[in-house]
Design an enzyme around this catalytic site. Structure first.
Site, PDB file in Angstrom:
ATOM      1  N   SER A  41       0.850  -1.202   0.000  1.00 35.30           N
ATOM      2  CA  SER A  41       0.000   0.000   0.000  1.00 35.30           C
ATOM      3  C   SER A  41       0.880   1.245   0.000  1.00 35.30           C
ATOM      4  O   SER A  41       2.007   1.213   0.510  1.00 35.30           O
ATOM      5  CB  SER A  41      -0.889   0.028   1.239  1.00 35.30           C
ATOM      6  OG  SER A  41      -0.163   0.459   2.372  1.00 35.30           O
ATOM      7  N   ASP A  42       0.381   2.328  -0.578  1.00 31.87           N
ATOM      8  CA  ASP A  42       1.054   3.599  -0.370  1.00 31.87           C
ATOM      9  C   ASP A  42       0.952   3.912   1.128  1.00 31.87           C
ATOM     10  O   ASP A  42       0.153   3.300   1.855  1.00 31.87           O
ATOM     11  CB  ASP A  42       0.441   4.713  -1.235  1.00 31.87           C
ATOM     12  CG  ASP A  42       1.419   5.893  -1.387  1.00 31.87           C
ATOM     13  OD1 ASP A  42       2.374   5.983  -0.580  1.00 31.87           O
ATOM     14  OD2 ASP A  42       1.219   6.732  -2.296  1.00 31.87           O
ATOM     15  N   TRP A  43       1.740   4.852   1.582  1.00 35.67           N
ATOM     16  CA  TRP A  43       1.872   5.121   3.023  1.00 35.67           C
ATOM     17  C   TRP A  43       0.570   5.706   3.588  1.00 35.67           C
ATOM     18  O   TRP A  43       0.164   6.797   3.208  1.00 35.67           O
ATOM     19  CB  TRP A  43       3.067   6.055   3.235  1.00 35.67           C
ATOM     20  CG  TRP A  43       4.355   5.331   3.515  1.00 35.67           C
ATOM     21  CD1 TRP A  43       5.236   5.655   4.508  1.00 35.67           C
ATOM     22  CD2 TRP A  43       4.921   4.181   2.864  1.00 35.67           C
ATOM     23  NE1 TRP A  43       6.287   4.760   4.513  1.00 35.67           N
ATOM     24  CE2 TRP A  43       6.126   3.852   3.524  1.00 35.67           C
ATOM     25  CE3 TRP A  43       4.524   3.360   1.807  1.00 35.67           C
ATOM     26  CZ2 TRP A  43       6.924   2.765   3.165  1.00 35.67           C
ATOM     27  CZ3 TRP A  43       5.322   2.282   1.437  1.00 35.67           C
ATOM     28  CH2 TRP A  43       6.500   1.999   2.107  1.00 35.67           C
ATOM     29  N   LEU A  44      -0.096   4.943   4.418  1.00 33.97           N
ATOM     30  CA  LEU A  44      -1.400   5.286   5.000  1.00 33.97           C
ATOM     31  C   LEU A  44      -2.526   5.213   3.967  1.00 33.97           C
ATOM     32  O   LEU A  44      -3.493   5.953   4.035  1.00 33.97           O
ATOM     33  CB  LEU A  44      -1.397   6.672   5.655  1.00 33.97           C
ATOM     34  CG  LEU A  44      -0.414   6.898   6.808  1.00 33.97           C
ATOM     35  CD1 LEU A  44      -0.479   8.346   7.283  1.00 33.97           C
ATOM     36  CD2 LEU A  44      -0.728   5.967   7.969  1.00 33.97           C
ATOM     37  N   ALA A  45      -2.381   4.310   3.009  1.00 35.52           N
ATOM     38  CA  ALA A  45      -3.421   4.178   1.982  1.00 35.52           C
ATOM     39  C   ALA A  45      -4.272   2.925   2.188  1.00 35.52           C
ATOM     40  O   ALA A  45      -5.106   2.604   1.348  1.00 35.52           O
ATOM     41  CB  ALA A  45      -2.795   4.144   0.590  1.00 35.52           C
TER      42      ALA A  45
END
Ligand code: BGC
Length: 713
Positions: free
Chosen positions: A245-249
């Protein structure tokens, strides 16, 4: 550990010996190493962007992950050095796949030198919206060019036994409201444009990981989007690696897991104990967790990070600086050269005026998670607030001063400087010079879209008044993407130099003084006005969907629970980039594929042969006075009934020719490049009819034409 076995076999064997906890440990990070006191498991983190602890008793190293779009990021924090290459859009301007591999390999070597075994590079979001603050991290507006170039970058990275990565999957085409926006787009448009760039990039580069994006796509978050991750990426494309995942996605446990997310980053809100509970409660099947873990392990074996772990050492600074200069030389696009003003004669005793804010100090770079730390630090104090929201978005100027490079390149010249803050003063100085070099910039960063493609800080007025005083004015553009040029007819020359990295200033001097004959071509259209864009006004988020980082912890929680959705409708559909301008019959400032040289080429004798792979053969002549490289491009116009934009790129060749020489050039055109997505039949298809093939130096000047007729397939 039997290296004779395939990566799949090794992953399967290992998986059998893992407990549920061990598997789940592979499926999430331990917090962003920048965010201070982290999980005790993160004690061996190298300080990059993310860390996943290994299983030492099983011989499995941790994943040491760091951003490295054009060089390894965050080196300064640990007192280390990394080389900044020109940004990715610059690399794409070379249209040179071998150079792209060397670019990727350099990044890979420095990753290893700094103790990392996984990159977060490989951005390939197709530019639908050129005001996107990350345009510089991508490879432009054409899926074939962008996908091919990013694929070779990834290949280069992985050749050094580092896990390669491609992002942000998918349709992450604007930064404004990126955590909330839903990109609304038809399946056909998505398949033929944005997704196609990924499909080609993954095919060529075979990255170990795909990063799903922040945004929603047609309603569902990209990191829990069944259509994107399961149907397309894993089932149809048979992607064997893992989705990170993208960071905090990440926004859910069961939904994201079912959809195909394999690893949450940077923390473990959804894929740590929550995932274990979901397995225990029967919401997520054990087999699904096994598949996630198998994919992570498989990519580790396939890339070689288990058998050949990185060893920290000082990077080969000198060789890498030479590569940075070569990439810059091959990516600088000559856009205008009236009356052969360029190249300048380095041996001539002439008065050269260098103009530009900070042109005596350094050159600007792209901001955000692609930011590489310059040796010696920022050449100027960060600009005051208003220009950036957070520290990680501040403008960083590499201490690579154009003024010094010009002085060095032209020792016989009298070189003077004006910082351009007073246009009238600069114009007076210009009147007394033989030639004026104006270094103009447009800063761009992750998380901030540009309000306009116009140059900021009244640089248009500066350029116009300097050029009025002296038509021998050359503008050097330090930008992440296209800019508007209301002064274009008044200036003698323009070079697009992009964000040109560690050795940019010297590379620009090499081109200005003819040590290098420019050969790069635009991977993106330069429009005349903002109003010519498919969306004249950038779509901005409503207040509730805006990010407010004044309280980081609160903002992180908001992101995880999801900001209220708003939409951007990509109703221009298939008309991306030049497809839009061509279809709408709009004039452009500089078309896709455009770039001048100090020599000239002619094209003749086109023939098309072949069946499954068509083949365009033609003759190219260097009829100018210098040796040089030409990027010859092949476009095709599909039958009208297909509803496609007037033409699409289907191939190119980059050829070196000495003065007076000619070459017979062959460009292979696989049939797949002539296909359209048939939504009803759910497959790629060739429409029966006449296909108009054009060969030429750019997308708007066909030099040669031929028709072929294809039957339906
Ligand atoms: C960016 C990614 C980046 C990640 C880790 C995110 O904000 O969108 O491109 O890789 O941060 O730094």
């Amino acid at each position: 550990m039997d290296t004779h076995l395939s990566a799949d076999e090794r992953a399967n064997l290992l998986l059998k010996s893992l407990t549920l906890d061990e598997k789940i440990q592979l499926l999430h990070g331990t917090g962003d190493p920048h965010d201070g006191p982290a999980d005790p498991l993160a004690r061996d983190a190298n300080g990059g962007s993310g860390y996943v602890p290994g299983l030492p008793e099983k011989g499995i190293p941790g994943l040491q992950i760091v951003d490295s779009a054009s060089g390894v990021c965050y080196s300064a924090g640990s007192g280390r050095y990394s080389t900044a290459l020109p940004s990715n859009i610059a690399a794409a301007s070379s249209w040179d796949t071998d150079l792209a591999e060397r670019y990727g390999a350099m990044v890979g070597h420095e990753l290893r030198d700094l103790g990392y075994n996984m990159t977060l590079g490989g951005g390939v979001n197709l530019t639908r919206e050129p005001r996107d603050g990350r345009t510089f991290e991508y490879e432009g507006e054409d899926p074939l060019l962008a996908g091919t170039m990013v694929g070779h970058l990834i290949r280069g990275v992985q050749s050094t036994h580092v896990i390669g990565h491609i992002k942000h999957f998918a349709v992450n085409d604007q930064e404004s409201g990126r955590h909330a926006v839903s990109s609304e787009i038809s399946e056909r448009a998505m398949r033929e444009t944005d997704l196609l760039a990924f499909q080609i990039g993954i095919g060529v580069g075979q990255p170990g990981a795909v990063m799903c994006a922040y945004n929603r796509v047609n309603g569902d978050y990209a990191c829990e989007n069944d259509f994107l991750l399961k149907t397309v990426l894993k089932d149809e494309w048979k992607f064997p690696g893992f989705v990170i995942s993208d960071w905090l996605a990440t926004h859910s446990t069961a939904k994201a897991s079912h959809a195909g997310l394999d690893q949450e980053q940077p923390g473990n809100v959804f894929f740590g104990s929550a995932l274990k509970l979901a397995v225990e409660h029967g919401e997520v099947r054990q087999a699904e967790v096994d598949d996630h873990a198998r994919r992570v392990l498989r990519s580790m074996f396939a890339a070689g990070v288990v058998d050949d772990p990185p060893i920290k050492q000082v990077p080969d600074v000198f060789a890498h600086a030479r590569l940075a200069r070569e990439v810059a030389q091959k990516s600088i696009v000559l856009l205008r050269n009236e009356n052969a003003l360029l190249p300048l004669d380095a041996a001539r005793a002439q008065r050269i005026l260098v103009v530009g804010q900070n042109a005596n100090k350094g050159m600007i770079s792209g901001g955000g998670s692609a930011q590489v730390d310059p040796p010696g630090g920022n050449a100027i104090a960060p600009l005051p607030a208003g220009n950036h929201k957070q520290d990680w978005q501040k403008a960083v100027w590499f201490p690579d001063a154009p003024l010094a490079s010009i002085q060095q390149a032209a020792p016989a010249a009298q070189v003077s400087f004006d910082d351009g803050t007073d246009a009238a003063r600069a114009a007076r100085a210009a009147a007394g010079a033989d030639v004026v070099l104006v270094y103009a910039y447009q800063y761009a960063a992750e998380g901030i879209d540009l309000a306009t493609l116009a140059l900021p800080d009244e640089q248009d007025a500066l350029i116009a008044s300097v050029a009025k005083a002296n038509p021998h004015t050359v503008v050097l553009l330090e930008t992440g993407g296209p800019v508007l040029m209301p002064w274009i007819d008044q200036v003698g020359g323009v070079l697009e130099t992009w964000f040109s990295g560690t050795a940019g200033a010297d590379a620009i001097a090499d081109v200005l003084f003819g040590k290098v004959n420019p050969s790069a071509k635009l991977p993106i259209t330069f429009p005349v006005h903002d109003a010519d864009l498919p969306h004249p006004k950038l779509v901005l988020p409503p207040p509730a969907s805006q990010e407010d980082w004044s309280d980081e912890a609160k903002m992180s929680r908001k992101l995880l629970s999801g900001l209220p959705s708003f939409t951007t409708s990509y109703d221009e559909g298939l008309q991306v980039g030049y497809g839009w301008y061509d279809q709408q019959g709009k004039s452009v400032l500089f078309p896709f594929g455009f770039g001048l040289s100090y020599t000239s080429f002619t094209y003749s004798s086109l023939s098309i042969t072949g069946k499954d792979t068509l083949r365009a053969t033609f003759t190219l002549n260097n009829v100018g006075t210098r040796s040089g490289d030409e990027i010859a491009q092949v476009y095709v116009g599909l039958p009208k009934a297909t509803g496609e934009p007037p033409k699409r790129l289907v191939g190119w060749a980059k050829i070196h020719l000495e003065v007076g020489k000619q070459a017979q050039v062959t460009v292979d055109l696989p049939k797949t490049r002539f296909m359209i997505w048939d939504t009803a039949q759910h497959r790629w298809a060739i429409a029966a009819g006449q296909y108009a093939i054009e060969v030429g130096p750019d997308s708007r000047r066909p030099a040669l034409q031929a028709n072929v007729s294809l039957s339906a397939e």
